[in-house]
Scaffold this motif. Structure first.
Motif, mmCIF file in Angstrom:
data_model
loop_
_atom_site.group_PDB
_atom_site.id
_atom_site.type_symbol
_atom_site.label_atom_id
_atom_site.label_comp_id
_atom_site.label_asym_id
_atom_site.label_seq_id
_atom_site.Cartn_x
_atom_site.Cartn_y
_atom_site.Cartn_z
ATOM 1 N N GLU A 1 100.695 20.359 -40.812
ATOM 2 C CA GLU A 1 100.222 21.751 -40.739
ATOM 3 C C GLU A 1 101.285 22.675 -40.158
ATOM 4 O OE1 GLU A 1 96.624 21.707 -38.450
ATOM 5 O OE2 GLU A 1 95.520 20.584 -39.990
ATOM 6 N N ARG A 2 102.202 22.120 -39.364
ATOM 7 C CA ARG A 2 103.277 22.906 -38.768
ATOM 8 C C ARG A 2 104.515 22.994 -39.668
ATOM 9 N NH1 ARG A 2 99.890 21.667 -34.977
ATOM 10 N NH2 ARG A 2 99.904 22.732 -32.983
ATOM 11 N N GLY A 3 104.395 22.492 -40.884
ATOM 12 C CA GLY A 3 105.472 22.649 -41.849
ATOM 13 C C GLY A 3 106.489 21.534 -41.889
ATOM 14 N N PHE A 4 106.173 20.374 -41.281
ATOM 15 C CA PHE A 4 107.108 19.254 -41.284
ATOM 16 C C PHE A 4 106.754 18.252 -42.377
ATOM 17 C CE2 PHE A 4 106.902 20.536 -36.692
ATOM 18 C CZ PHE A 4 108.079 21.260 -36.726
ATOM 19 N N ARG A 5 107.760 17.536 -42.850
ATOM 20 C CA ARG A 5 107.558 16.425 -43.787
ATOM 21 C C ARG A 5 107.350 15.180 -42.937
ATOM 22 N NH1 ARG A 5 112.778 16.498 -47.145
ATOM 23 N NH2 ARG A 5 113.600 17.301 -45.184
ATOM 24 N N VAL A 6 106.178 14.591 -43.003
ATOM 25 C CA VAL A 6 105.792 13.540 -42.055
ATOM 26 C C VAL A 6 105.358 12.276 -42.779
ATOM 27 C CG1 VAL A 6 104.366 12.980 -40.045
ATOM 28 C CG2 VAL A 6 104.954 15.369 -40.533
ATOM 29 N N VAL A 7 105.858 11.148 -42.277
ATOM 30 C CA VAL A 7 105.399 9.827 -42.694
ATOM 31 C C VAL A 7 104.850 9.146 -41.447
ATOM 32 C CG1 VAL A 7 106.106 7.560 -43.559
ATOM 33 C CG2 VAL A 7 107.069 9.636 -44.555
ATOM 34 N N GLY A 8 103.746 8.444 -41.600
ATOM 35 C CA GLY A 8 103.153 7.721 -40.477
ATOM 36 C C GLY A 8 103.232 6.223 -40.683
ATOM 37 N N PHE A 9 103.497 5.502 -39.606
ATOM 38 C CA PHE A 9 103.514 4.044 -39.628
ATOM 39 C C PHE A 9 102.567 3.510 -38.568
ATOM 40 C CE2 PHE A 9 108.059 4.611 -41.089
ATOM 41 C CZ PHE A 9 107.802 4.250 -42.408
ATOM 42 N N ASP A 10 101.852 2.451 -38.914
ATOM 43 C CA ASP A 10 101.009 1.757 -37.949
ATOM 44 C C ASP A 10 100.964 0.285 -38.333
ATOM 45 O OD1 ASP A 10 98.773 2.979 -35.790
ATOM 46 O OD2 ASP A 10 98.449 0.907 -36.415
ATOM 47 N N LEU A 11 100.826 -0.585 -37.346
ATOM 48 C CA LEU A 11 100.741 -2.019 -37.610
ATOM 49 C C LEU A 11 99.353 -2.410 -38.108
ATOM 50 C CD1 LEU A 11 102.499 -4.561 -37.456
ATOM 51 C CD2 LEU A 11 101.688 -4.880 -35.101
ATOM 52 N N LEU B 1 94.324 9.204 -45.141
ATOM 53 C CA LEU B 1 95.346 10.232 -45.332
ATOM 54 C C LEU B 1 96.540 9.627 -46.058
ATOM 55 C CD1 LEU B 1 95.866 13.213 -44.336
ATOM 56 C CD2 LEU B 1 97.123 12.182 -42.442
ATOM 57 N N PRO B 2 97.089 10.284 -47.081
ATOM 58 C CA PRO B 2 98.258 9.738 -47.769
ATOM 59 C C PRO B 2 99.522 9.850 -46.904
ATOM 60 C CG PRO B 2 97.740 11.904 -48.632
ATOM 61 C CD PRO B 2 96.638 11.557 -47.660
ATOM 62 N N GLY B 3 100.559 9.132 -47.314
ATOM 63 C CA GLY B 3 101.842 9.234 -46.626
ATOM 64 C C GLY B 3 101.919 8.427 -45.352
ATOM 65 N N ARG B 4 101.140 7.332 -45.298
ATOM 66 C CA ARG B 4 101.203 6.432 -44.151
ATOM 67 C C ARG B 4 101.334 5.012 -44.684
ATOM 68 N NH1 ARG B 4 96.323 6.372 -41.384
ATOM 69 N NH2 ARG B 4 95.391 6.859 -43.387
ATOM 70 N N ALA B 5 101.968 4.138 -43.903
ATOM 71 C CA ALA B 5 102.192 2.769 -44.355
ATOM 72 C C ALA B 5 102.187 1.818 -43.167
ATOM 73 C CB ALA B 5 103.534 2.670 -45.085
ATOM 74 N N GLN B 6 101.951 0.557 -43.466
ATOM 75 C CA GLN B 6 101.984 -0.456 -42.417
ATOM 76 C C GLN B 6 103.429 -0.787 -42.081
ATOM 77 O OE1 GLN B 6 100.478 -4.409 -43.333
ATOM 78 N NE2 GLN B 6 99.654 -4.584 -41.254
ATOM 79 N N ALA B 7 103.743 -0.789 -40.801
ATOM 80 C CA ALA B 7 105.086 -1.144 -40.339
ATOM 81 C C ALA B 7 105.030 -1.505 -38.870
ATOM 82 C CB ALA B 7 106.070 0.005 -40.572
#
Length: 197
Positions: free
Chosen positions: A59-69, A79-85
């Motif tokens: 929402e603040r205008g950043f290109r964001v990818v999320g990672f979680d185990l 939410l799209p743009g997240r992956a297991q890592a």
């Protein structure tokens, strides 16, 4: 790590339900990080859970990818743009992001793993890039029951103090710029740092 991941998988629905709330402290931390970055900057959210901060950073205008185990956490957010890592081995090129956001995730690692993880954060952040890190403040480490999420399953917590954590960050190549503390069901220590170089 495996037991903590399994706990997060199993509490993911309740965790995601509660993670929708956004308090003034979180907004301040997001604004502080945002003030250090240009619009369109690449940010990675390490330990993103269901993705609340991924959405807020976008929402603040950043290109964001999320990672979680935890796959359960990733699925709960939808939410799209997240992956297991695993934060110990991030699937990112060296210097490929402008900032790392890591809230309440590093605290689940055993203390001996922390220096290597901070070095991994430094590897993926470009020189001059930013880091936001929030951990539980205190001493010691051990298992804690996730009772506040309606479960008797355990999660591992490692507590940190500012001087030791600042020293570890410096060894990894980060200079701490700002420190804040808040209190809720535990004491929180939050640091904003800049990648040297």
């Amino acid at each position: 790590m495996n037991e903590t991941r399994q706990t997060y998988d199993l509490i993911s629905t309740e965790y995601a339900r509660r993670a929708t709330a956004v308090d003034a402290r979180l907004l301040r931390e997001l604004d502080t990080l945002g003030g250090a970055l240009a619009a369109g900057s690449r940010v990675v959210d390490i330990g993103c859970g269901p993705g609340r901060e991924v959405a807020l950073l976008r929402e603040r205008g950043f290109r964001v990818v999320g990672f979680d185990l935890s796959l359960g956490q990733l699925r709960a957010g939808g939410l799209p743009g997240r992956a297991q890592a695993d934060m110990r081995h991030l699937p990112l090129r060296t210097g490929s992001v402008d900032a790392v956001w890591c809230q309440a995730a590093l605290l689940h690692l055993p203390r001996p793993d922390v220096p290597a993880v901070l070095a991994e954060f430094a590897r993926v952040v470009r020189p001059g890039g930013a880091l936001y890190l929030s951990v539980a403040e205190g001493d010691g480490a051990g298992w804690e029951v996730a009772g506040n999420y309606g479960s008797e399953l355990r999660r591992w917590f490692t507590y940190h103090r500012e001087p030791a954590l600042t020293t570890l960050l410096a060894a990894a190549g980060f200079a701490v710029r700002e420190v804040s503390r808040t209190s809720s069901h535990r004491e929180w220590l939050s640091l904003h740092a800049r990648r040297d170089g």
